[in-house]
Design a protein around this motif. Structure first.
Motif, short mmCIF file in Angstrom:
data_model
loop_
_atom_site.label_atom_id
_atom_site.label_comp_id
_atom_site.label_asym_id
_atom_site.label_seq_id
_atom_site.Cartn_x
_atom_site.Cartn_y
_atom_site.Cartn_z
N PHE A 12 39.54 -21.49 73.92
CA PHE A 12 40.10 -22.25 72.80
C PHE A 12 40.34 -23.69 73.23
N CYS A 13 39.79 -24.62 72.43
CA CYS A 13 39.85 -26.05 72.74
C CYS A 13 40.49 -26.81 71.59
N GLN A 14 41.00 -27.97 71.91
CA GLN A 14 41.39 -28.93 70.88
C GLN A 14 40.14 -29.69 70.43
N ARG A 15 40.23 -30.33 69.28
CA ARG A 15 39.09 -31.16 68.85
C ARG A 15 38.86 -32.29 69.84
N ASP A 16 39.93 -32.81 70.41
CA ASP A 16 39.84 -33.83 71.45
C ASP A 16 39.51 -33.12 72.76
#
Length: 436
Positions: A221-225
């Protein structure tokens, strides 16, 4: 915020320390044996070797025109530019001049040099969006017949602060110049991403979904940034999430592209979506230690990437059924969500050789790491997922996360990796996992 960051750093160090214990179980000796390429002296020399390449004479296009015989010179110099990220006017001027070649008919060697210049131009432009590099991107959109270069230019300009009105003007211009743009992967995915505002479907649906029975699933799971660290969680073959001291096991990873390129371009950041986990690639290798670290790499395959033995267990070769076949691997609520289709489009585009790996590079080797203190210690990649791997001045490994991951995936790992951008924090996702 300070206390949270301190907590996260301590958590990462505890994970890394635990992985050092596991390295003994994996039969490695990195914890006790110095690695010559990782010593302080070797790292200083490595950085100096790149710095020595940066000079006004090296960027002189009258001395080194973009010709076949100068390809090696420019590839070495452009890589040094990516590492050092110099902001000197002569550097940006030279790269801008190279980009003026995008409308011309070029040899394969010239095209390779121009493409790399576009990648580095994106990196420099996004670090400092100035007109000297903006204009060549605009010219490329208006004049180049290379759809990939046009898409890269549109992406760079959009990420560099262009207004919605400007973006739409360029999109309209591209649609006029390329009437079949929707059939072109580079143009379609770039424009689709800029013009589609989709709400992320329920994370719970993804966490409870089984892609293929009896296969482990590694969620990232990642942030958009993508300068923010991603977090991996592992579900075993029985469908249960792996726990550590009663809580979901997790591991931080970085998916940032060194060049800050979007996922649909070579050397861009890791695309969202599903990948097949199929074995490992052994390390160490002196030639590749600095790029990939001391430990084995986890081998990943995009849905349409050649070389996979069985993307679907029991069926030889790549995924069949095109986009509809890919959608069936997703829970119903996610099947029309465009961002999660990225790995499919990336494989169709030709991106390949995705890996999870450590890094033998000194974090100070890449100048632009200084802009991302939130992922301090982790090195960027050019499409892969980067794990923490740190060495002391004598070349001995201090922190390494790959042994922990490798031991949990198994000696000959198979299964699936799912990369997802989500606004949820790692703690919020862990809470959802605990509630299942």
């Amino acid at each position: 915020m300070k206390s949270l960051k301190t907590h996260m750093n301590r958590k990462h160090l505890l994970i890394a320390s635990f992985s050092l214990l596991l390295s003994g179980l994996l039969g490695t000796s990195a914890a006790s044996s110095p690695i010559p390429l990782a010593t302080a002296e070797a790292r200083i020399r490595q950085r100096q070797d790149q710095l020595r390449l940066i000079s006004p004479a090296a960027y002189d296009l009258t001395r080194y025109p973009i010709a076949d015989q100068n390809e090696r010179h420019w590839r070495q110099l452009l890589w040094a530019t990516a590492v050092i990220e110099p902001q000197d006017a002569y550097v940006r001027t030279a790269i801008a001049q190279i980009l003026t070649l995008t409308p011309q008919k070029l040899t394969p060697a010239q095209s390779r040099t121009v493409e790399m210049a576009l990648q580095i131009a994106t990196q420099l432009y996004l670090s400092n969006p100035t007109p000297d590099l903006q204009q060549p991107f605009i010219q490329t959109i208006a004049q180049s017949s290379n759809s990939r270069w046009v898409a890269m230019s549109l992406s760079a300009l959009s990420k560099g602060g262009a207004t919605v009105i400007q973006q739409q003007q360029w999109i309209d211009q591209i649609a006029q110049r390329f009437p079949k743009w929707s059939e072109n992967v580079s143009l379609y995915t770039t424009i689709k991403e800029l013009t589609t505002a989709a709400q992320t479907p329920p994370i719970r649906d993804l966490l409870t979904w089984t892609i293929v029975p009896n296969q482990q699933q590694l969620y990232v799971f990642c942030q958009r940034d993508r300068s923010e660290l991603c977090t991996a969680f592992l579900r075993d073959r029985t469908g249960r999430f792996v726990k550590n001291n009663g809580q979901p096991w997790s591991m931080p990873l970085l998916t940032r592209s060194l060049h800050n390129l979007s996922w649909n371009f070579s050397r861009g950041y890791t695309p969202q979506g599903i990948y097949r986990i199929e074995g490992t690639i052994p390390q160490p290798d002196t030639d590749y230690f600095r790029a990939y670290g001391f430990y084995s790499l986890v081998q990943l395959f995009a849905p349409l990437e050649p070389g996979v033995k069985e993307f679907i267990p029991g069926r030889r070769g790549t995924l069949t059924g095109k986009l509809d076949g890919y959608k069936t691997l997703l829970p119903p609520s996610w099947r029309e969500y465009f961002p999660i289709q990225a790995s499919y489009w990336a494989g169709l585009f030709g991106r390949s050789e995705f890996r999870i790996h450590g890094s033998g590079e000194d974090p100070k080797f890449f100048t632009n790491n200084q802009r991302y203190p939130q992922s301090e210690g982790w090195n960027p990649a050019i499409g892969c997922l980067s794990a923490l791997e740190l060495y002391d001045s004598t070349g001995r490994v201090q922190f390494a996360q790959m042994p922990d991951l490798l031991s949990r995936l198994g000696a000959k790992p198979t299964g699936y990796l799912i990369v997802v951008e989500s606004a949820n924090t790692p703690d919020a996702i862990a809470a959802q996992i605990n509630a299942l």
